[in-house]
Motif scaffolding. Structure first.
Motif, PDB file in Angstrom:
ATOM      1  N   TYR A  43       0.858  -1.183   0.000  1.00 31.29           N
ATOM      2  CA  TYR A  43       0.000   0.000   0.000  1.00 31.29           C
ATOM      3  C   TYR A  43       0.893   1.232   0.000  1.00 31.29           C
ATOM      4  N   GLY A  44       0.665   2.119  -0.939  1.00 29.38           N
ATOM      5  CA  GLY A  44       1.477   3.328  -1.025  1.00 29.38           C
ATOM      6  C   GLY A  44       2.949   3.034  -1.248  1.00 29.38           C
ATOM      7  N   GLY A  45       3.246   1.918  -1.920  1.00 29.68           N
ATOM      8  CA  GLY A  45       4.628   1.555  -2.209  1.00 29.68           C
ATOM      9  C   GLY A  45       5.346   0.835  -1.081  1.00 29.68           C
ATOM     10  N   SER A  46       4.657   0.563   0.026  1.00 34.60           N
ATOM     11  CA  SER A  46       5.280  -0.133   1.164  1.00 34.60           C
ATOM     12  C   SER A  46       4.583  -1.458   1.430  1.00 34.60           C
ATOM     13  N   GLN A  47       5.384  -2.490   1.697  1.00 36.67           N
ATOM     14  CA  GLN A  47       4.822  -3.792   2.055  1.00 36.67           C
ATOM     15  C   GLN A  47       4.312  -3.763   3.483  1.00 36.67           C
ATOM     16  N   MET A  48       3.206  -4.472   3.699  1.00 38.94           N
ATOM     17  CA  MET A  48       2.688  -4.613   5.059  1.00 38.94           C
ATOM     18  C   MET A  48       3.616  -5.535   5.840  1.00 38.94           C
ATOM     19  N   ALA A  49       3.858  -5.170   7.088  1.00 34.63           N
ATOM     20  CA  ALA A  49       4.688  -5.992   7.975  1.00 34.63           C
ATOM     21  C   ALA A  49       3.828  -6.476   9.136  1.00 34.63           C
ATOM     22  N   PRO A  50       4.128  -7.663   9.661  1.00 36.63           N
ATOM     23  CA  PRO A  50       3.373  -8.166  10.810  1.00 36.63           C
ATOM     24  C   PRO A  50       3.545  -7.242  12.020  1.00 36.63           C
ATOM     25  N   LEU A  51       2.465  -7.030  12.746  1.00 34.40           N
ATOM     26  CA  LEU A  51       2.513  -6.227  13.971  1.00 34.40           C
ATOM     27  C   LEU A  51       2.176  -7.148  15.140  1.00 34.40           C
ATOM     28  N   GLN A  52       3.166  -7.415  15.970  1.00 35.36           N
ATOM     29  CA  GLN A  52       2.983  -8.342  17.081  1.00 35.36           C
ATOM     30  C   GLN A  52       2.381  -7.617  18.275  1.00 35.36           C
ATOM     31  N   ILE A  53       1.065  -7.756  18.404  1.00 34.00           N
ATOM     32  CA  ILE A  53       0.345  -7.203  19.545  1.00 34.00           C
ATOM     33  C   ILE A  53      -0.477  -8.317  20.179  1.00 34.00           C
ATOM     34  N   THR A  54      -0.981  -8.060  21.377  1.00 31.88           N
ATOM     35  CA  THR A  54      -1.765  -9.051  22.105  1.00 31.88           C
ATOM     36  C   THR A  54      -3.250  -8.895  21.767  1.00 31.88           C
ATOM     37  N   THR A  55      -4.051  -9.864  22.183  1.00 31.70           N
ATOM     38  CA  THR A  55      -5.497  -9.789  21.979  1.00 31.70           C
ATOM     39  C   THR A  55      -6.099  -8.549  22.665  1.00 31.70           C
ATOM     40  N   ILE A  91       0.202 -12.783   3.575  1.00 29.26           N
ATOM     41  CA  ILE A  91       0.013 -11.447   2.995  1.00 29.26           C
ATOM     42  C   ILE A  91       0.623 -10.352   3.869  1.00 29.26           C
ATOM     43  N   GLY A  92       1.226 -10.744   5.005  1.00 30.14           N
ATOM     44  CA  GLY A  92       1.967  -9.787   5.820  1.00 30.14           C
ATOM     45  C   GLY A  92       1.371  -9.476   7.172  1.00 30.14           C
ATOM     46  N   LEU A  93       0.324 -10.188   7.566  1.00 33.91           N
ATOM     47  CA  LEU A  93      -0.300  -9.956   8.870  1.00 33.91           C
ATOM     48  C   LEU A  93       0.312 -10.866   9.934  1.00 33.91           C
ATOM     49  N   HIS A  94       0.275 -10.422  11.184  1.00 35.74           N
ATOM     50  CA  HIS A  94       0.679 -11.262  12.316  1.00 35.74           C
ATOM     51  C   HIS A  94      -0.566 -11.941  12.874  1.00 35.74           C
ATOM     52  N   PRO A  95      -0.606 -13.285  12.869  1.00 39.64           N
ATOM     53  CA  PRO A  95      -1.758 -13.980  13.449  1.00 39.64           C
ATOM     54  C   PRO A  95      -1.718 -13.857  14.979  1.00 39.64           C
ATOM     55  N   ILE A  96      -2.664 -13.115  15.546  1.00 40.36           N
ATOM     56  CA  ILE A  96      -2.672 -12.865  16.994  1.00 40.36           C
ATOM     57  C   ILE A  96      -3.322 -14.014  17.738  1.00 40.36           C
ATOM     58  N   GLU A  97      -4.537 -14.365  17.304  1.00 43.85           N
ATOM     59  CA  GLU A  97      -5.266 -15.428  18.012  1.00 43.85           C
ATOM     60  C   GLU A  97      -6.246 -16.107  17.080  1.00 43.85           C
ATOM     61  N   ASN A 103     -14.461 -20.394  15.185  1.00 47.41           N
ATOM     62  CA  ASN A 103     -13.821 -20.317  13.866  1.00 47.41           C
ATOM     63  C   ASN A 103     -13.470 -18.883  13.473  1.00 47.41           C
ATOM     64  N   GLU A 104     -13.016 -18.090  14.454  1.00 41.77           N
ATOM     65  CA  GLU A 104     -12.653 -16.707  14.204  1.00 41.77           C
ATOM     66  C   GLU A 104     -11.170 -16.502  14.482  1.00 41.77           C
ATOM     67  N   GLY A 105     -10.572 -15.577  13.724  1.00 42.37           N
ATOM     68  CA  GLY A 105      -9.168 -15.251  13.928  1.00 42.37           C
ATOM     69  C   GLY A 105      -8.957 -13.757  13.842  1.00 42.37           C
ATOM     70  N   ILE A 106      -7.966 -13.276  14.600  1.00 42.93           N
ATOM     71  CA  ILE A 106      -7.617 -11.859  14.552  1.00 42.93           C
ATOM     72  C   ILE A 106      -6.134 -11.726  14.207  1.00 42.93           C
ATOM     73  N   CYS A 107      -5.844 -10.702  13.409  1.00 41.69           N
ATOM     74  CA  CYS A 107      -4.487 -10.472  12.917  1.00 41.69           C
ATOM     75  C   CYS A 107      -4.213  -8.982  12.881  1.00 41.69           C
ATOM     76  N   ILE A 115       0.945   3.081   9.696  1.00 42.21           N
ATOM     77  CA  ILE A 115      -0.471   2.824   9.412  1.00 42.21           C
ATOM     78  C   ILE A 115      -0.873   1.487  10.030  1.00 42.21           C
ATOM     79  N   LEU A 116      -1.752   1.541  11.014  1.00 41.96           N
ATOM     80  CA  LEU A 116      -2.224   0.348  11.722  1.00 41.96           C
ATOM     81  C   LEU A 116      -3.237  -0.403  10.869  1.00 41.96           C
ATOM     82  N   VAL A 117      -3.124  -1.731  10.836  1.00 40.58           N
ATOM     83  CA  VAL A 117      -4.039  -2.597  10.097  1.00 40.58           C
ATOM     84  C   VAL A 117      -4.510  -3.707  11.026  1.00 40.58           C
TER      85      VAL A 117
END
Length: 157
Positions: A43-55, A91-97, A103-107, A115-117
């Motif tokens: 997005y905007g010429g930058s690759q998304m990087a995983p963001l390691q945060i908690t639930t 695709i560049g997301l960090h799988p949080i939980e 059958n739900e997941g958050i990333c 830019i937070l995603v």
């Protein structure tokens, strides 16, 4: 008889090299281009990087992200929660939980360092090797969620 061509003219010296304009560049052939393709979202010429945060951090940020875009699709590629979480990581997301009971997941991810995603996904198996994916993308950037939602629909269909 034709006059002989001087050896220097036959070699056609490179005028740029002769003047030292090429620095350390050489006529070496280019290395072959990599055939590996990245599936990371850009997005905007930058690759998304995983963001390691908690639930809990995800929950706090979920309520404050102003931009949202939902996406629903039927998929033959993603038929389990584990597959959804793996695809999200690709695709560049960090799988949080991954919440197996529902059958739900958050990333989470970040683009351009600022830019937070946030992504919430639910996988509903339909049988016959198909599932329904309901994905919600939230971000601190107004245009990013719609773009990422379309990308997810393409990559996970």
């Amino acid at each position: 008889p034709a006059a002989p061509v001087p050896a220097a003219a036959a070699a056609m010296a490179d005028p740029f090299a002769a003047e030292g304009l090429l620095g350390d560049l050489t006529d070496a052939p280019l290395a072959t281009l990599s055939t590996e393709t990245s599936q990371k979202f850009e997005y905007g010429g930058s690759q998304m990087a995983p963001l390691q945060i908690t639930t809990p951090e995800f929950g706090q940020n979920w309520g404050t992200c102003p931009a949202v875009s939902p996406a629903s699709l039927q998929s033959g590629k993603i038929v389990s929660l584990d597959q959804f979480m793996e695809a999200a990581a690709q695709i560049g997301l960090h799988p949080i939980e991954a919440i197996a009971a529902t059958n739900e997941g958050i990333c989470a991810g970040v683009v351009n360092g600022a830019i937070l995603v946030l992504v919430h996904g639910k996988v509903s198996p339909l049988g016959n090797g198909q599932s329904r994916l309901d994905v919600t993308v939230k971000s601190s950037d107004a245009a990013l969620p719609g773009t990422l939602a379309l990308y997810i629909q393409t990559m996970m269909k």
